[in-house]
Design a protein around this motif. Structure first.
Motif, PDB file in Angstrom:
ATOM      1  N   MET A 200     -10.922 -41.509  17.179  1.00  0.00           N
ATOM      2  CA  MET A 200      -9.678 -40.933  16.874  1.00  0.00           C
ATOM      3  C   MET A 200      -9.892 -39.470  16.381  1.00  0.00           C
ATOM      4  O   MET A 200     -11.301 -39.474  16.156  1.00  0.00           O
ATOM      5  CB  MET A 200      -9.477 -41.630  15.660  1.00  0.00           C
ATOM      6  N   ILE A 203      -5.591 -37.689  13.311  1.00  0.00           N
ATOM      7  CA  ILE A 203      -4.649 -38.918  13.523  1.00  0.00           C
ATOM      8  C   ILE A 203      -3.034 -37.858  13.820  1.00  0.00           C
ATOM      9  O   ILE A 203      -2.293 -38.452  14.327  1.00  0.00           O
ATOM     10  CB  ILE A 203      -4.536 -39.718  11.906  1.00  0.00           C
ATOM     11  N   THR A 204      -2.815 -37.033  12.837  1.00  0.00           N
ATOM     12  CA  THR A 204      -2.111 -35.687  13.081  1.00  0.00           C
ATOM     13  C   THR A 204      -1.498 -35.565  14.391  1.00  0.00           C
ATOM     14  O   THR A 204      -0.065 -35.162  14.690  1.00  0.00           O
ATOM     15  CB  THR A 204      -1.759 -34.456  12.009  1.00  0.00           C
ATOM     16  N   GLU A 301      -9.098 -34.315   8.740  1.00  0.00           N
ATOM     17  CA  GLU A 301      -8.969 -35.020  10.179  1.00  0.00           C
ATOM     18  C   GLU A 301     -10.011 -36.144  10.354  1.00  0.00           C
ATOM     19  O   GLU A 301     -10.171 -36.693  10.418  1.00  0.00           O
ATOM     20  CB  GLU A 301      -7.747 -35.714  10.536  1.00  0.00           C
TER      21      GLU A 301
END
Lengths: 441, 441
Positions: A200, A203-204, A301
């Motif tokens: 990751m 995440i968006t 993020e």
């Protein structure tokens, strides 16, 4: 014959392997020979193990015809930030050298269950972030980048080493390599294909991407992954006469290089000649903020994504990753939330704009693949891709054009979220017209 | 002495282990004894291996004092949908029985790097979804549920088996068990702690949750995970005189049981007596749609999340999971996108409403933990939790009240996104007042 096998598309492979006309082992041997011939030039693979491939191929050949899956024997290159049960996942990071967690990402598990032959792991930049490129070179000119971060996936498909590869996109990591390598790629609607089991970053934004050399192949994969429009498009081919295309230069158009500026006009002319209506769409001014918002989201993020790696091995991280892990830019939570909320507000707006057209058309890249320069091996500029990624819209790179130096350049077709099937139908007609751009694999 | 060690909070343990006053091995032995005494009743653990624990403990004891991390020797229970490098991750699914991907979730890697002692894997429902509960029982009354899906984590902390445990929340899976077991739990702002390495159900909702028996402990963990407000609250304790609390019954209040209705009034009275201003907040009508939107998101995100498992082993999936994997309810993409977009629009709205108060207060549960009934072992009703999860706000369960049957019931404190520190400061003052509710661990 072996050469021909390498040129097969996914749909062609499946037809032959499912019916037993082609043994998966023979097919795999042809691809292995291709890789062995080309790897010293292209360096697409982070992990390539012929023994394992042939072993898996023989197991597939042992499956009785009536139990063969819809992707029986299809060789898939998997970007090395996506977990695979039977191969290491090294993330192009010294922390994860030879790491092998024995886990299939959801997309890999699904492909495997459909009978695909997981062929190897393709090179990526560290954690699919970073500006520094892996060893991969462009198969059409090894002095140039194959793009990134899905460098190996784009190159392997463009070089006929596999017919299908998985990438990921957080900025422009799927679409940019597709353009540079002259292949098709689909970045579907965000999370339409599960991102579980991918390293990751954001995440968006992080999205699984698909590389192929044919639109039919993307159509097949979309159907198998339930990427079916609420109202599927008619099954007859799209007639361009009457179609309407919105050409979106976006707010980063000043980055367009001469090759892009030239093909932009050619693309419009070709479509017009084919009877389509073409217009330039100017997006509302607020869309000009998407670049900064995208950056704020990635940085905050990344702040949570890279915490574990940073605490464990700060000295082994690329400075680009560390920058995120320590929030070097001191982005505030307020800025992060503003970015998240304002972009969320724009998603239905851009869906509506896109729905006024057969599809939107926008640059995939600023120009041809740049030359590789040590030590950075920069993988190229993702400016044209960011906004579509963070807006979650499906984007399809359609190759077709040649730049000034004979390298491929594609254009991106964009539709509203969860309209992959309509977009692919449109792509068939558009690709035929774009073929006048003289790029041919 | 061993009993006392089990009662230590995270902050107390760290003080002793970092200074060398307490050997991690001795501490671990005390917890192991506690588990061995209680496990036949509580069944908190899906994986518990004293040899491995003691081995890890001895390694921590060998770390020189100056290199000890901020959570040196703190025993952590890890919900069994979160990957751990040195222990199996079985997801309470027959598919993953004894499965052991050697991978640490980001949150586990971070905790380990901080010196935590990864103690074992705690029971969950299948994939942290499903209505069917695992074998775990409520430590305060084994005929009742410990809640779910983070059943083992809530029970283990409530039963003094570990001072810290990780849960996850997609509906009410962290807060509900906290209330039923009479402990603190924080469901932080969505993705503030990375969700990488958790089995995915709903990317929009899944959130890492934390269980402790003290607010200080949550404050420490938040700081270590960079959960720091843009403007940290004053370091002096909150004075309730002048504080203002918004009591939010929500649109699901008709589900409130008598015990909840009673304590709701008591909580308001206690705060008023302490000098605070208390008012009931009625949310705009549109918030009443959050239940349906939450369901549509879960079903469509589960549609992509569970595809791999479904293709691989359909016969081994709980019917509740299968329902998602085949989109049994035929939810449309339009409905999914409406839910995503409308909820995104409400996030800044609820942030603004929450920011008018010292914090919001809302039910954690409908009432006391229900009795366990075979074969479902239903883990209780999450109706009051869903909306806060999907709105991404931080939620803190504060225990304090006793229901009609002597079982614990907590209330949820809710703040705007990324205001964990302010919320925890408020919790200190509120918890003192709620102690009049007579629940004591």
């Amino acid at each position: 014959m072996a050469q021909d096998l390498c040129k097969l598309s996914v749909t062609e492979v499946v037809k032959l392997t499912r019916s037993g006309k082609l043994k998966v082992e023979d097919y795999a041997k042809a691809l292995i020979a291709r890789v062995e011939e080309r790897d010293a030039t292209v360096h697409a693979w982070a992990y390539f193990n012929p023994t394992l491939i042939l072993d898996s191929a023989r197991k597939l050949d042992a499956v009785p015809a009536e139990k063969r899956g819809p992707l029986h024997g299809v060789a898939v290159g998997v970007k090395d930030v996506i977990y695979t049960k039977d191969m290491p996942t090294q993330q192009y990071s010294p922390i994860y050298k030879d790491d092998h967690p024995e886990l299939d990402a959801t997309v890999v598990l699904a492909l495997r269950s459909m009978g695909a032959l997981i062929f190897g792991k393709t090179h990526t930049t560290e954690f699919a972030t970073c500006q520094k490129g892996p060893p991969t070179c462009n198969p059409h000119d090894p002095t140039r980048t194959a793009g990134g971060s899905s460098s190996g996936s784009g190159a392997a498909v463009g070089d006929f080493q596999v017919p299908l590869a998985l990438g990921t996109q957080t900025g422009g990591s799927t679409i940019r390599p597709a353009s540079y390598n002259g292949v098709y790629a689909l970045k579907p609607t965000w999370n339409a294909i599960s991102r579980e089991g991918l390293k990751m970053y954001s995440i968006t934004c992080d999205t699984v991407g698909l590389y192929t050399r044919s639109i039919d192949d993307l159509e097949l994969i979309c159907e198998l992954f339930n990427l079916v429009d609420d109202t599927p498009p008619p099954s007859v081919p799209l007639n361009l006469s009457g179609a309407r295309f919105g050409f979106v230069k976006t707010h980063v158009w000043p980055k367009a290089e001469p090759s892009l500026i030239k093909l932009w006009e050619e693309a419009k002319a070709y479509l017009t000649q084919a009877g389509a209506v073409v217009e330039e769409v100017e997006l509302p001014e607020v869309f000009g903020k998407l670049g900064v918002w995208h950056r704020n989201i990635l940085h905050m993020e990344g702040f949570s994504s890279f915490l574990g790696d940073y605490l464990q091995s700060p000295e082994l991280l690329d400075p680009w990753v560390t920058k995120h892990a320590v929030n070097e830019g001191k982005t505030t939570r307020k800025e992060q939330l503003e970015a998240l909320d304002e972009i969320a507000r724009l998603r239905p707006v851009i869906d509506e704009i896109a729905s006024r057209y057969t599809c939107l058309i926008t640059p995939s890249v600023t120009g041809e693949a740049p030359f590789l320069e040590e030590p950075l091996r920069f993988t190229g500029d993702a400016s044209f891709n960011l906004m579509w990624t963070v807006l979650h819209l499906p984007v399809l790179n359609v190759p077709g054009f040649k730049g000034r130096n004979g390298m491929p350049i594609g254009l991106s077709l964009v539709g509203p979220r969860y309209h992959e099937q309509a977009l692919l139908r449109t792509a068939h007609a558009v690709a035929e017209v774009f073929a006048q751009g003289r790029w041919k694999l």
